[in-house]
Design an enzyme around this catalytic site. Structure first.
Site, short mmCIF file in Angstrom:
data_model
loop_
_atom_site.label_atom_id
_atom_site.label_comp_id
_atom_site.label_asym_id
_atom_site.label_seq_id
_atom_site.Cartn_x
_atom_site.Cartn_y
_atom_site.Cartn_z
CE1 TYR A 189 42.91 -32.21 35.86
CE2 TYR A 189 44.23 -30.32 35.23
CZ TYR A 189 43.10 -31.10 35.07
OH TYR A 189 42.17 -30.77 34.11
CG ASP A 220 52.28 -31.97 33.57
OD1 ASP A 220 52.56 -30.84 33.11
OD2 ASP A 220 51.13 -32.32 33.87
CE LYS A 277 48.73 -24.42 33.89
NZ LYS A 277 47.31 -24.11 33.93
N1 HOZ Z 1 46.16 -26.57 35.81
C1 HOZ Z 1 45.17 -25.58 36.00
C2 HOZ Z 1 44.63 -25.60 37.41
N2 HOZ Z 1 45.39 -26.29 38.30
C3 HOZ Z 1 44.14 -25.75 34.99
C4 HOZ Z 1 43.21 -24.67 34.92
C5 HOZ Z 1 41.88 -25.22 34.66
O1 HOZ Z 1 41.63 -26.41 34.93
O2 HOZ Z 1 41.07 -24.43 34.23
#
Ligand code: HOZ
Length: 426
Positions: A144, A239, A267
């Site tokens: 993702y 990433d 983050k």
């Molecule tokens: N990368 C985060 C979850 N895997 C993102 C948090 C979100 O989507 O709120």
């Protein structure tokens, strides 16, 4: 499962916010419950809307490596506030932020601040396309990279959890320039480059995947990405929004001695405020406006309060912290393995540093297809039992859990004890 105060808030929220949450991963849909609303957080703990205390294994989905409300980070923010909250003009803080990131990540010769991980990956890929003059990009199933249209293809995280890895609303013409392959498959990667190499602008990967649960790269896989990109004139992009400053100060690339062409960060670098960054080779970053023809911009990019929180956090990432996180991680991993064994539950624990996933299956988990073999119903039951015992684990089988330098051995031991009970009764 959730408390009466959260229930009432959730009922109100659902009337005015889609699904009652501002990001789908916060909903408890896949674990069969309703979200616990949070009032405040401190150190290793979250405090629910009803005042209940939870040991936190989300860490705001990654940023809170020092623990919540770290006094020195808060003090830095307090001192910055009287100077104003946004100028829309450059600041010395932004220069320091960029210098710090370039020093920590030698693969980044130039860096641009943005406000979210989604912006960072979107902009990095635009830069790669502008630099190469090619359209196709390659991502890996279950990874993702935020919610840009062309990245919501076989996507992990909430998209995977909620069964929409290929989001509606993404034009077929957009998705068609996104190629996908299974993670950890060097043979498939080589084969794709043999046939499509000349049209691939970039390969983007989470070097250690956190968005289909934790998946660790096989030896040689990331090296193959970097080498094949080099050979075929494509851009390799790590990433490290999740892994950056998490798996070492210099991210997974620092830990593994790898040098991708470009890197995306978020983050932790924002210290809990909306701040992210992308950067890499000078020749690629020189394509970004106003130096070059690739446009990318942002009103709040490099926001002074966010950069202040980021710098205050980055300054506190020392060897002692990572040594502590490794020891806590090893303790938690061993405890979960033994608790599952004693309960007779099929389980596989994947962990690196302070990222961990307890999969409800025998494992190993090397890619998306493996992750999908997990017993998500069983995970849901486990999640509910843990919550009842004051343990706030991510509400999805497919999200890595995080812990912080504020967690103690006693916290970890209490979590293991709770897991032992939850696995037995689950
Ligand atoms: N990368 C985060 C979850 N895997 C993102 C948090 C979100 O989507 O709120």
């Amino acid at each position: 499962m959730s408390d009466p105060v959260s229930k009432e808030l959730f009922a109100r929220a659902q009337k005015v916010i889609p699904g009652g949450v501002n990001s789908p991963v916060r909903a408890f849909r896949s674990v069969g419950g309703e979200p616990v609303f949070i009032r405040r957080a401190e150190g290793a703990y979250l405090y629910g809307a009803d005042g209940a205390k939870y040991t936190d294994y989300i860490g705001s989905w990654g940023p809170m490596i020092l623990g919540h409300a770290h006094p020195e980070v808060l003090e830095a923010i307090r001192q910055a506030l009287p100077n104003g909250t946004s100028f829309g003009a450059p600041t010395e803080l932004e220069v320091r932020f960029a210098e710090t990131l370039c020093a920590i990540y030698p693969s980044m010769e130039m860096v641009r601040a943005v406000s979210s991980g989604t912006e960072a990956t979107m902009a990095a890929l635009r830069a790669a396309r502008g630099f190469t003059g090619r359209d196709a990009i390659l991502k890996f199933e279950g990874c993702y990279h935020g919610h840009a249209d062309f990245l919501l293809v076989k996507a992990g995280s909430g998209a995977m959890t909620l069964g929409v890895p290929d989001s509606a609303g993404v034009p077929a013409s957009t998705a068609s320039s996104t190629l996908t392959l299974p993670f950890n498959d060097v043979g498939a990667l080589e084969a794709l480059f043999r046939t499509e190499g000349s049209r691939i602008a970039a390969v983007i990967c989470e070097p250690v995947v956190g968005n289909m649960g934790l998946v660790i790269p096989e030896p040689g896989f990331l090296e193959a990405i970097i080498d094949l990109c080099k050979k075929h004139g494509a851009v390799s992009i790590f990433d490290e929004v999740m892994t950056g400053c998490r798996l070492s100060r210099g991210g997974y690339q620092g830990r593994a001695g790898l040098s991708p062409d470009m890197t995306c960060l978020g983050k932790i670098v924002g210290g809990g405020l909306p701040l992210a960054a992308y950067g890499g080779r000078r020749d690629i970053m020189s394509k970004i406006a106003p130096l070059g023809p690739v446009y990318q911009a942002g009103t709040l990019s490099g926001n002074p309060i966010a950069v202040t929180a980021g710098l205050a956090t980055l300054e506190r990432l020392n060897d002692a912290l990572y040594t502590k996180l490794e020891a806590l991680g090893a303790r938690l991993e061993a405890g979960l393995v033994s608790a599952a064994k004693d309960a007779g539950v099929d389980a596989y624990v994947a962990r690196l540093g302070s990222m961990i996933t307890l999969y409800f299956q025998k494992g190993p988990v090397k890619n998306f297809a493996d992750a999908m073999k997990s017993d998500t119903k069983r995970f849901g039951a486990f999640h509910g039992k843990m919550l009842e015992r004051g343990q706030y684990w991510p509400p999805s089988q497919f999200e890595a859990a995080f812990f912080s330098g504020a967690h103690t051995e006693a916290d970890i031991d209490a979590t293991i004890a709770a897991a032992r009970e939850s696995l037995r009764v689950g």
